[in-house]
Design a protein around this motif. Structure first.
Motif, mmCIF file in Angstrom:
data_model
loop_
_atom_site.group_PDB
_atom_site.id
_atom_site.type_symbol
_atom_site.label_atom_id
_atom_site.label_comp_id
_atom_site.label_asym_id
_atom_site.label_seq_id
_atom_site.Cartn_x
_atom_site.Cartn_y
_atom_site.Cartn_z
ATOM 1 N N GLU A 156 0.937 -1.110 -0.048
ATOM 2 C CA GLU A 156 0.017 0.133 -0.006
ATOM 3 C C GLU A 156 1.005 1.235 -0.024
ATOM 4 N N ALA A 157 0.791 2.237 -1.135
ATOM 5 C CA ALA A 157 1.777 3.373 -1.090
ATOM 6 C C ALA A 157 0.694 4.458 -0.560
ATOM 7 N N LEU A 158 1.492 5.096 -0.043
ATOM 8 C CA LEU A 158 1.090 6.725 0.282
ATOM 9 C C LEU A 158 1.632 7.527 -0.566
ATOM 10 N N VAL A 159 0.817 8.226 -1.298
ATOM 11 C CA VAL A 159 1.150 9.032 -2.284
ATOM 12 C C VAL A 159 1.050 10.425 -2.033
ATOM 13 N N PHE A 160 2.099 11.172 -2.109
ATOM 14 C CA PHE A 160 2.057 12.804 -2.126
ATOM 15 C C PHE A 160 1.405 13.555 -3.386
ATOM 16 N N SER A 161 0.370 13.801 -3.506
ATOM 17 C CA SER A 161 -0.149 14.343 -4.784
ATOM 18 C C SER A 161 0.492 15.424 -5.623
ATOM 19 N N GLN A 162 1.311 16.228 -4.740
ATOM 20 C CA GLN A 162 1.936 17.145 -5.664
ATOM 21 C C GLN A 162 3.368 16.810 -6.081
ATOM 22 N N VAL A 163 3.521 15.433 -5.931
ATOM 23 C CA VAL A 163 4.837 15.245 -6.673
ATOM 24 C C VAL A 163 4.454 13.845 -7.531
ATOM 25 N N ASN A 164 5.243 13.875 -8.777
ATOM 26 C CA ASN A 164 5.120 12.957 -9.745
ATOM 27 C C ASN A 164 5.221 11.380 -9.012
ATOM 28 N N ASP A 165 4.003 10.500 -9.379
ATOM 29 C CA ASP A 165 4.032 9.431 -8.710
ATOM 30 C C ASP A 165 5.113 8.238 -9.629
ATOM 31 N N SER A 166 5.505 8.737 -10.622
ATOM 32 C CA SER A 166 6.330 7.726 -11.319
ATOM 33 C C SER A 166 8.000 7.901 -11.035
ATOM 34 N N TRP A 167 8.409 6.946 -10.630
ATOM 35 C CA TRP A 167 9.930 7.186 -9.953
ATOM 36 C C TRP A 167 10.828 6.073 -10.847
ATOM 37 N N HIS A 168 12.086 6.505 -10.970
ATOM 38 C CA HIS A 168 13.204 5.839 -11.826
ATOM 39 C C HIS A 168 14.041 5.339 -10.758
ATOM 40 N N PHE A 169 14.290 4.046 -10.673
ATOM 41 C CA PHE A 169 15.236 3.531 -9.582
ATOM 42 C C PHE A 169 16.531 3.090 -10.582
ATOM 43 N N ARG A 170 17.741 3.105 -9.992
ATOM 44 C CA ARG A 170 18.771 2.836 -10.678
ATOM 45 C C ARG A 170 19.650 1.901 -9.815
ATOM 46 N N ARG A 171 20.292 0.757 -10.474
ATOM 47 C CA ARG A 171 21.216 -0.055 -9.656
ATOM 48 C C ARG A 171 22.358 -0.333 -10.705
ATOM 49 N N GLY A 172 23.549 0.418 -10.748
ATOM 50 C CA GLY A 172 24.541 0.253 -11.730
ATOM 51 C C GLY A 172 23.880 0.778 -12.965
ATOM 52 N N ASP A 173 23.929 -0.128 -14.119
ATOM 53 C CA ASP A 173 23.335 0.260 -15.444
ATOM 54 C C ASP A 173 21.973 -0.140 -15.288
ATOM 55 N N GLU A 174 21.422 -0.825 -14.486
ATOM 56 C CA GLU A 174 20.002 -1.121 -14.586
ATOM 57 C C GLU A 174 19.028 0.057 -14.312
ATOM 58 N N VAL A 175 17.733 0.234 -14.940
ATOM 59 C CA VAL A 175 16.959 1.298 -14.593
ATOM 60 C C VAL A 175 15.418 0.522 -14.420
ATOM 61 N N GLU A 176 14.879 1.073 -13.497
ATOM 62 C CA GLU A 176 13.481 0.420 -13.376
ATOM 63 C C GLU A 176 12.592 1.605 -13.052
ATOM 64 N N ASN A 177 11.588 1.574 -13.923
ATOM 65 C CA ASN A 177 10.621 2.629 -13.894
ATOM 66 C C ASN A 177 9.390 2.086 -12.981
ATOM 67 N N VAL A 178 8.892 2.519 -11.837
ATOM 68 C CA VAL A 178 7.777 2.336 -11.224
ATOM 69 C C VAL A 178 6.719 3.536 -11.035
ATOM 70 N N VAL A 179 5.688 3.178 -11.103
ATOM 71 C CA VAL A 179 4.253 4.043 -10.635
ATOM 72 C C VAL A 179 3.787 3.579 -9.174
ATOM 73 N N LEU A 180 3.843 4.395 -8.081
ATOM 74 C CA LEU A 180 3.378 4.071 -6.996
ATOM 75 C C LEU A 180 1.806 4.019 -7.161
ATOM 76 N N ARG A 181 1.318 3.220 -6.626
ATOM 77 C CA ARG A 181 -0.054 2.749 -6.471
ATOM 78 C C ARG A 181 -0.783 2.959 -5.076
ATOM 79 N N GLY A 182 -1.893 3.353 -4.547
ATOM 80 C CA GLY A 182 -2.176 3.381 -3.424
ATOM 81 C C GLY A 182 -3.539 3.997 -3.386
ATOM 82 N N ARG A 183 -4.463 3.797 -2.154
ATOM 83 C CA ARG A 183 -5.775 4.097 -2.259
ATOM 84 C C ARG A 183 -5.632 5.494 -1.562
ATOM 85 N N LEU A 184 -4.429 5.913 -0.999
ATOM 86 C CA LEU A 184 -4.415 7.038 0.002
ATOM 87 C C LEU A 184 -3.606 8.203 -0.655
#
Length: 292
Positions: free
Chosen positions: A188-216
């Motif tokens: 369950e994600a707690l989303v700050f609505s004034q910030v983009n809910d799409s995030w780019h994670f990095r680990r070395g050369d790897e990139v993982e794009n995640v969109v936080l989903r939550g009811r609140l």
């Protein structure tokens, strides 16, 4: 007519864009502002301002006068500070805008020291997560986090904080510790609505794009903080937001092998004018707090 006071009022009118806005900032009646500007125009024998559908616009002569006057006022303030004994410090009103959560945790508890150094200074703090019009509100300095949208503003970076995936130890003990960004969708994600809910994670050369989903979804950072501390879910936030709880272990970082973009804190000064000595000293004070 007090020429110095009239010049101060004129600069405020140009910055605010109207007599009424300047009057609110100066805490005087609009007729007094209009009368003073009219007297100033009569004294100079030149038209300084034109009324348009968008408010007040300086004439060519008015713009030249504005540019020189604001520099003169700045120099006058600097001269007063230089002449004033060191123990008296700054004086007048310092108007500050800041995000409520950041200010409550990292600025306001330390204000007594700053105000003891400057016993003749009055500090007026506007707490608001939303961007505000610094000129229209008469703000001297704004503490703003993240990317700056106003290209006309004058800004100085004060500090940088890590962003993390955060949750209470209680929540994680009940729902598990995610180790990969893709696993966040199971929480369950707690989303700050004034910030983009799409995030780019990095680990070395790897990139993982995640969109936080939550009811609140929450419109204020203080709400996100309260929800996290109530163990309602996970969030992505600056470590500044939970620094005390991270230190005690109440809140933990997860997905630690992956990094998120850092977040910067900026001291933002109104565009089109020089930063006041009060604003510059306050920004130095906040910078020193965060470095400590």
């Amino acid at each position: 007519m007090d020429r110095f006071q009239a010049m101060q009022m004129y600069v405020q009118v140009v910055d605010a864009g109207s007599f009424s806005a300047a009057a609110r900032i100066l805490n005087i009646g609009q007729p007094a502002v209009s009368k003073t500007i009219a007297q100033l125009e009569k004294h100079l024998d030149v038209r300084l301002l034109l009324r348009t559908t968008h408010g007040l616009t300086p004439t060519e002569a008015g713009l030249r006068f504005y540019e020189r006057v604001r520099i003169a006022l700045q120099q006058a303030e600097e001269a007063e500070i230089a002449a004033r004994s060191a123990d008296k410090g700054l004086s007048g009103i310092l108007r500050v805008a800041a995000a409520p959560t950041f200010a409550r945790l990292h600025v306001i508890p330390f204000l007594p020291h700053f105000m003891q150094q400057h016993p003749e200074l009055q500090v007026d703090i506007r707490l608001d997560d939303r961007p505000i019009d610094l000129i229209a509100e008469g703000i001297d300095i704004c503490l703003r986090m993240g990317n700056l949208q106003d290209s006309g503003a004058v800004a100085r970076k004060l500090a940088t904080s890590r962003r993390s995936v955060l949750a209470t130890a209680d929540y994680l003990s009940r729902f598990g510790y995610p180790t990969h960004p893709r696993e966040l969708s199971q929480h369950e994600a707690l989303v700050f609505s004034q910030v983009n809910d799409s995030w780019h994670f990095r680990r070395g050369d790897e990139v993982e794009n995640v969109v936080l989903r939550g009811r609140l979804h929450l419109s204020a950072a203080e709400g996100v903080r309260a929800a996290v501390l109530a163990s309602m879910g996970i969030t992505i936030a600056s470590d500044w937001m939970f620094s005390q709880e991270i230190a005690t272990g109440e809140v933990e970082r997860v997905v630690n092998e992956w990094t998120l973009p850092d977040i910067d804190l900026w001291a933002v000064f109104p565009g089109g004018r020089m930063a006041t000595a009060k604003a510059r000293q306050f920004s130095t004070f906040v910078e020193a707090l965060l470095q400590a």
